[in-house]
Write a protein that holds these residues in place. Structure first.
Motif, PDB file in Angstrom:
ATOM      1  N   ASP A  33       0.756  -1.159  -0.029  1.00 12.83           N
ATOM      2  CA  ASP A  33       0.165   0.104  -0.023  1.00 12.83           C
ATOM      3  C   ASP A  33       0.921   1.297   0.013  1.00 12.83           C
ATOM      4  OD1 ASP A  33      -2.878   1.090  -0.190  1.00 12.83           O
ATOM      5  OD2 ASP A  33      -2.288   1.888   1.998  1.00 12.83           O
ATOM      6  N   ASP A  34       2.005   1.154   0.812  1.00  6.38           N
ATOM      7  CA  ASP A  34       2.912   2.520   0.681  1.00  6.38           C
ATOM      8  C   ASP A  34       3.394   2.659  -0.826  1.00  6.38           C
ATOM      9  OD1 ASP A  34       2.947   2.382   3.578  1.00  6.38           O
ATOM     10  OD2 ASP A  34       4.550   1.859   3.966  1.00  6.38           O
ATOM     11  N   LEU A  35       3.577   1.471  -1.451  1.00  7.38           N
ATOM     12  CA  LEU A  35       4.370   1.607  -2.679  1.00  7.38           C
ATOM     13  C   LEU A  35       3.177   2.120  -3.660  1.00  7.38           C
ATOM     14  CD1 LEU A  35       6.203  -1.739  -3.653  1.00  7.38           C
ATOM     15  CD2 LEU A  35       7.220   0.529  -3.324  1.00  7.38           C
ATOM     16  N   LEU A  36       1.891   1.962  -3.686  1.00  9.20           N
ATOM     17  CA  LEU A  36       0.807   2.289  -4.440  1.00  9.20           C
ATOM     18  C   LEU A  36       0.794   3.769  -4.104  1.00  9.20           C
ATOM     19  CD1 LEU A  36      -1.453   2.052  -6.349  1.00  9.20           C
ATOM     20  CD2 LEU A  36      -2.890   1.475  -4.170  1.00  9.20           C
ATOM     21  N   GLN A  37       0.684   4.227  -2.676  1.00 10.79           N
ATOM     22  CA  GLN A  37       0.643   5.527  -2.383  1.00 10.79           C
ATOM     23  C   GLN A  37       1.694   6.410  -3.111  1.00 10.79           C
ATOM     24  OE1 GLN A  37      -2.506   6.542  -1.767  1.00 10.79           O
ATOM     25  NE2 GLN A  37      -2.940   4.168  -1.484  1.00 10.79           N
ATOM     26  N   THR A  38       3.086   5.772  -2.916  1.00  8.44           N
ATOM     27  CA  THR A  38       4.226   6.666  -3.475  1.00  8.44           C
ATOM     28  C   THR A  38       4.110   6.660  -5.006  1.00  8.44           C
ATOM     29  OG1 THR A  38       5.348   5.449  -1.660  1.00  8.44           O
ATOM     30  CG2 THR A  38       6.837   6.263  -3.561  1.00  8.44           C
ATOM     31  N   MET A  39       3.798   5.535  -5.683  1.00  8.98           N
ATOM     32  CA  MET A  39       3.493   5.439  -7.096  1.00  8.98           C
ATOM     33  C   MET A  39       2.604   6.665  -7.579  1.00  8.98           C
ATOM     34  SD  MET A  39       2.302   2.729  -9.671  1.00  8.98           S
ATOM     35  CE  MET A  39       0.638   3.034  -8.973  1.00  8.98           C
TER      36      MET A  39
END
Length: 164
Positions: A33-39
């Motif tokens: 989820d962190d990766l999704l928000q960062t992307m």
């Protein structure tokens, strides 16, 4: 769900071959989820754990809102088509820099979901390009390596001028 700092080209971490994901727990889901928000904040359509300095084989794609989010742990391409296509590529680690890359038009790949279950899929077109791009990154191959030396050098010089 923090937005994580993204490694910028030419950070040596972008050449790191990522280790397999081995723990399929709530921490992995939170990290995805962190990766999704960062992307999304970058913005981009794909990101790997390596882009944020975590050298594990995890990638998140969101090609468009209608198709939804795709999360792949330990993705591995098992087949490439002979037919190729040209597509404009870039990276969240090199914002604003793009160039045309030639890649196979279709791929077959296997991966695990966030629960560790195995899957196998085929992808064509834009999805196939994105899978190849992100698996390259997990293998320590930054997309610039897919360009001719002349195109790569020209793009790097142009990008470095925009940073200063």
């Amino acid at each position: 769900m923090p937005i994580r700092p993204i490694l910028r080209y030419p950070h040596p971490g972008l050449k790191t071959v990522c280790a397999p994901v081995s723990s399929f727990d709530s921490a992995l889901s939170e990290f995805a989820d962190d990766l999704l928000q960062t992307m999304r904040a970058a913005p981009g359509v794909g990101i790997t754990a390596a882009h944020v300095g975590v050298f594990r084989r995890l990638t998140v794609l969101e090609l468009d809102k209608a198709d939804g989010v795709r999360i792949y742990a330990n993705p591995e391409i098992t087949w490439f088509s002979d037919e190729t296509m040209v597509h404009l590529e870039g990276s969240v680690s090199m914002p604003g820099a793009t160039d045309e890359v030639i890649r196979p038009r279709a791929v077959r790949f296997r991966y695990q979901d966030l629960h560790g279950h195995q899957h196998e899929e085929e992808a064509t077109g834009f999805l196939a390009i994105c899978i190849q791009h992100e698996v390259d990154q997990l293998d320590g191959i930054f997309w610039l390596q897919r360009l001719s030396r002349l195109k790569r050098d020209r793009l790097i010089r142009k990008w470095e001028k925009t940073k200063s």
